[in-house]
Write a protein that holds these residues in place. Sequence first.
Motif, PDB file in Angstrom:
ATOM      1  N   SER A 184       1.280  -4.517 -32.614  1.00 24.14           N
ATOM      2  CA  SER A 184       2.272  -4.069 -33.267  1.00 24.14           C
ATOM      3  C   SER A 184       3.523  -5.104 -33.072  1.00 24.14           C
ATOM      4  N   GLY A 185       4.557  -5.033 -34.081  1.00 28.29           N
ATOM      5  CA  GLY A 185       5.549  -5.803 -33.874  1.00 28.29           C
ATOM      6  C   GLY A 185       6.000  -7.174 -34.736  1.00 28.29           C
ATOM      7  N   GLY A 186       4.676  -7.409 -35.693  1.00 28.38           N
ATOM      8  CA  GLY A 186       4.806  -8.337 -36.437  1.00 28.38           C
ATOM      9  C   GLY A 186       5.801  -8.101 -37.460  1.00 28.38           C
ATOM     10  N   GLY A 187       6.343  -9.153 -38.135  1.00 30.67           N
ATOM     11  CA  GLY A 187       6.942  -8.954 -39.650  1.00 30.67           C
ATOM     12  C   GLY A 187       7.398 -10.349 -40.072  1.00 30.67           C
ATOM     13  N   LEU A 188       8.528 -10.319 -40.775  1.00 25.85           N
ATOM     14  CA  LEU A 188       9.180 -11.511 -41.438  1.00 25.85           C
ATOM     15  C   LEU A 188      10.358 -11.699 -40.655  1.00 25.85           C
ATOM     16  N   VAL A 189      10.820 -13.055 -40.396  1.00 28.19           N
ATOM     17  CA  VAL A 189      11.900 -13.340 -39.500  1.00 28.19           C
ATOM     18  C   VAL A 189      12.277 -14.666 -39.892  1.00 28.19           C
ATOM     19  N   GLN A 190      13.589 -14.832 -39.873  1.00 25.91           N
ATOM     20  CA  GLN A 190      13.999 -16.233 -40.323  1.00 25.91           C
ATOM     21  C   GLN A 190      13.906 -17.270 -39.174  1.00 25.91           C
ATOM     22  N   ALA A 191      14.015 -18.605 -39.207  1.00 23.76           N
ATOM     23  CA  ALA A 191      13.732 -19.470 -38.399  1.00 23.76           C
ATOM     24  C   ALA A 191      14.931 -19.330 -37.275  1.00 23.76           C
ATOM     25  N   GLY A 192      14.556 -19.338 -35.962  1.00 25.16           N
ATOM     26  CA  GLY A 192      15.562 -19.075 -35.029  1.00 25.16           C
ATOM     27  C   GLY A 192      15.680 -17.775 -34.325  1.00 25.16           C
ATOM     28  N   GLY A 193      15.202 -16.716 -34.978  1.00 27.38           N
ATOM     29  CA  GLY A 193      15.110 -15.422 -34.895  1.00 27.38           C
ATOM     30  C   GLY A 193      13.983 -15.185 -33.810  1.00 27.38           C
ATOM     31  N   PRO A 246     -13.406 -12.022 -14.995  1.00 25.56           N
ATOM     32  CA  PRO A 246     -12.778 -13.205 -14.531  1.00 25.56           C
ATOM     33  C   PRO A 246     -13.678 -14.448 -14.847  1.00 25.56           C
ATOM     34  N   GLY A 247     -13.084 -15.473 -15.477  1.00 25.69           N
ATOM     35  CA  GLY A 247     -13.670 -16.733 -15.747  1.00 25.69           C
ATOM     36  C   GLY A 247     -14.568 -16.770 -16.940  1.00 25.69           C
ATOM     37  N   LYS A 248     -14.796 -15.368 -17.446  1.00 28.29           N
ATOM     38  CA  LYS A 248     -15.452 -15.372 -18.792  1.00 28.29           C
ATOM     39  C   LYS A 248     -14.494 -15.432 -20.005  1.00 28.29           C
ATOM     40  N   ASP A 249     -15.420 -15.442 -21.392  1.00 30.63           N
ATOM     41  CA  ASP A 249     -14.697 -15.209 -22.489  1.00 30.63           C
ATOM     42  C   ASP A 249     -13.796 -14.076 -22.586  1.00 30.63           C
ATOM     43  N   TYR A 250     -12.883 -13.974 -23.305  1.00 23.55           N
ATOM     44  CA  TYR A 250     -12.248 -12.751 -23.559  1.00 23.55           C
ATOM     45  C   TYR A 250     -13.140 -11.979 -24.616  1.00 23.55           C
ATOM     46  N   ASP A 251     -13.213 -10.954 -24.257  1.00 20.64           N
ATOM     47  CA  ASP A 251     -14.273  -9.924 -24.885  1.00 20.64           C
ATOM     48  C   ASP A 251     -13.830  -8.688 -25.729  1.00 20.64           C
ATOM     49  N   TYR A 252     -12.698  -8.672 -25.650  1.00 26.30           N
ATOM     50  CA  TYR A 252     -12.150  -7.494 -26.620  1.00 26.30           C
ATOM     51  C   TYR A 252     -10.909  -7.853 -27.434  1.00 26.30           C
ATOM     52  N   TRP A 253     -10.834  -7.690 -28.549  1.00 25.48           N
ATOM     53  CA  TRP A 253      -9.964  -8.136 -29.511  1.00 25.48           C
ATOM     54  C   TRP A 253      -9.354  -7.185 -30.248  1.00 25.48           C
ATOM     55  N   GLY A 254      -7.883  -7.413 -30.680  1.00 21.79           N
ATOM     56  CA  GLY A 254      -7.362  -6.374 -31.593  1.00 21.79           C
ATOM     57  C   GLY A 254      -7.576  -6.927 -32.710  1.00 21.79           C
ATOM     58  N   GLN A 255      -6.770  -6.152 -33.775  1.00 21.87           N
ATOM     59  CA  GLN A 255      -6.928  -6.207 -35.177  1.00 21.87           C
ATOM     60  C   GLN A 255      -6.123  -7.467 -35.876  1.00 21.87           C
ATOM     61  N   GLY A 256      -4.955  -7.812 -34.961  1.00 23.18           N
ATOM     62  CA  GLY A 256      -3.799  -8.741 -35.397  1.00 23.18           C
ATOM     63  C   GLY A 256      -2.878  -8.141 -36.025  1.00 23.18           C
ATOM     64  N   THR A 257      -1.755  -8.861 -35.868  1.00 26.39           N
ATOM     65  CA  THR A 257      -0.400  -8.549 -36.644  1.00 26.39           C
ATOM     66  C   THR A 257       0.210  -9.902 -37.252  1.00 26.39           C
ATOM     67  N   GLN A 258       0.855  -9.728 -38.544  1.00 27.03           N
ATOM     68  CA  GLN A 258       1.342 -11.036 -39.029  1.00 27.03           C
ATOM     69  C   GLN A 258       2.649 -11.098 -38.586  1.00 27.03           C
ATOM     70  N   VAL A 259       2.601 -12.315 -38.427  1.00 26.41           N
ATOM     71  CA  VAL A 259       4.144 -13.018 -38.001  1.00 26.41           C
ATOM     72  C   VAL A 259       4.498 -14.133 -39.107  1.00 26.41           C
ATOM     73  N   THR A 260       5.588 -14.098 -39.855  1.00 25.95           N
ATOM     74  CA  THR A 260       5.728 -14.944 -40.860  1.00 25.95           C
ATOM     75  C   THR A 260       7.156 -15.332 -40.741  1.00 25.95           C
TER      76      THR A 260
END
Length: 119
Positions: free
Chosen positions: A7-16, A102-116
């Motif tokens: 969570s926490g993604g969103g639209l922000v201006q450059a420098g923000g 340790p040392g293996k690939d990341y094995d669990y992932w979230g669904q993602g949040t958009q940052v623009t």
Amino acid sequence: QVQLVESGGGLVQAGGSLRLSCAASGRTSSSYDMGWFRQAPGKEREFVAAINRNSVITSYANSVKGRFTISRDTAKNTVYLQMNSLKPEDTAVYYCAVRTVPGKDYDYWGQGTQVTVSS
């Protein structure tokens, strides 16, 4: 199984700034490495930042070093990505991930949040 919700993604201006959160549930443990990755349109997913299982070691992609900070709250099973001085090229879907072995690939992932980031 580990479930991750960003969570926490969103639209922000450059420098923000933005702060992303990733809450873990299920078979959670403070002994997991956790990381943030991102994928921009038409590009491959890339590493952004990681924090090791005891929160002592952090690592960052060169493109975000000095601007982004990864941290974790073990009691809340949550990892954060504080993003400052954002640039339009930071625009992407941001994913958090857990590495249980340790040392293996990341094995669990979230669904993602958009940052623009607008210019």
